[in-house]
Design a protein around this motif. Structure first.
Motif, PDB file in Angstrom:
ATOM      1  N   LYS A  87      37.011  43.105  39.785  1.00 14.64           N
ATOM      2  CA  LYS A  87      37.129  44.178  38.799  1.00 14.64           C
ATOM      3  C   LYS A  87      35.942  44.134  37.845  1.00 14.64           C
ATOM      4  O   LYS A  87      35.574  43.083  37.342  1.00 14.64           O
ATOM      5  CB  LYS A  87      38.432  44.034  38.017  1.00 14.64           C
ATOM      6  N   GLN A 140      33.719  46.381  34.600  1.00 14.93           N
ATOM      7  CA  GLN A 140      33.734  47.442  33.612  1.00 14.93           C
ATOM      8  C   GLN A 140      32.324  47.965  33.435  1.00 14.93           C
ATOM      9  O   GLN A 140      31.405  47.212  33.115  1.00 14.93           O
ATOM     10  CB  GLN A 140      34.283  46.948  32.274  1.00 14.93           C
ATOM     11  N   TYR A 184      34.370  52.708  31.845  1.00 12.16           N
ATOM     12  CA  TYR A 184      35.076  52.862  33.108  1.00 12.16           C
ATOM     13  C   TYR A 184      35.319  51.508  33.778  1.00 12.16           C
ATOM     14  O   TYR A 184      34.472  50.622  33.748  1.00 12.16           O
ATOM     15  CB  TYR A 184      34.274  53.763  34.057  1.00 12.16           C
ATOM     16  N   ASN A 185      36.487  51.394  34.383  1.00 12.14           N
ATOM     17  CA  ASN A 185      36.806  50.216  35.188  1.00 12.14           C
ATOM     18  C   ASN A 185      36.614  50.553  36.657  1.00 12.14           C
ATOM     19  O   ASN A 185      36.890  51.673  37.088  1.00 12.14           O
ATOM     20  CB  ASN A 185      38.245  49.777  34.946  1.00 12.14           C
ATOM     21  N   SER A 186      36.135  49.611  37.404  1.00 16.52           N
ATOM     22  CA  SER A 186      35.903  49.827  38.831  1.00 16.52           C
ATOM     23  C   SER A 186      36.104  48.517  39.570  1.00 16.52           C
ATOM     24  O   SER A 186      36.285  47.462  38.962  1.00 16.52           O
ATOM     25  CB  SER A 186      34.489  50.361  39.055  1.00 16.52           C
TER      26      SER A 186
END
Length: 244
Positions: A36, A38, A42-44
């Motif tokens: 994960k 950031q 936005y988180n991705s």
């Protein structure tokens, strides 16, 4: 620094398996660990663990042999361009100089923060953009040392290389003086014989210019220009430079 290690181990049934593991935190422009992320607000999720520079991967001779064998086995290895299990580019001289390639693998449990990947002998997997020559420029290391190596943080490659080359020489093995061997041998581990090969190349190239060319007087340093030209040619051939 070493960010990824690849070694050979046994599973609970005594069968061979390749183990891939990595450092746990990113290093800007060099290394990205899957998981994960950031990006701004936005988180991705990044699915591949990747390092720029295949020399930043440590691999044992046993692991290299099995991995190449499996990559060449069309019964277990398929080509896949979207989210492949493994992807790497070779080490070589490109359009803009020396390109040390890259290596990436897909850890299966990244959502849980697990950086490890296991590949059993005979297990099906996918590859994309794999250049086998990359293996020759990964950092060699004894298998048992890699198994016990804590790679939570990046490791100084000199520790591994010191052990590898001292162990090799203790067995009576010597490095060859061919171009490929010189290319993949780090400068600090070059033998005197290998260094002399590069020096002899320098002398031969320097002698190919006349004394008039070396001493010619213009509005620039002509001797320095010839030195630069020779340095570039030798570096392109051996991927390192040693003058006379």
């Amino acid at each position: 620094m070493i960010y990824i290690k690849i070694y050979l181990d046994k599973d609970e049934n005594g069968e061979d398996m390749l183990v891939f593991d990595s450092a746990k935190e990113d290093s800007k422009y060099i290394f990205t660990v899957a998981g994960k992320k950031q990006f701004g607000n936005y988180n991705s999720i990044v699915y591949q663990t990747e390092v720029n520079g295949v020399e930043k991967v440590a691999i044992s001779p046993e692991a290299k042999s099995l991995f190449i064998e499996m990559l060449n086995d069309k019964n277990v290895c398929i080509r896949k361009y979207s989210f492949p299990d493994f992807q790497f580019f070779g080490y070589g001289w490109g359009q803009h100089g020396l390109d040390s390639g890259s290596f990436a693998y897909f850890p299966p449990n990244i959502k849980n923060g697990d950086t490890k990947r296991i590949l059993h002998r005979g297990e099906s997997f996918s590859k994309s953009y794999t250049d086998i020559s990359a293996f020759e420029y990964m950092t060699p290391c004894e298998n048992e040392m890699l198994k016990s190596l804590d790679i939570t943080n990046p490791i100084d490659e000199n520790v591994l290389l010191d052990n590898y080359y001292s162990t090799m020489r203790a067995r009576g093995e010597e490095l060859g003086c061919d171009v490929e061997t010189i290319r993949k041998t780090p400068v600090r581990y070059l033998t005197e014989e290998q260094r002399e090969v590069i020096r002899a190349e320098y002398r031969r190239m320097a002698a190919s210019y006349s004394s008039q060319e070396w001493n010619e007087s213009r509005d620039y340093d002509h001797a320095a220009m010839l030195e630069d030209k020779i340095r570039e040619a030798i570096t392109k051939k051996y991927w390192k430079f040693i003058g006379d």
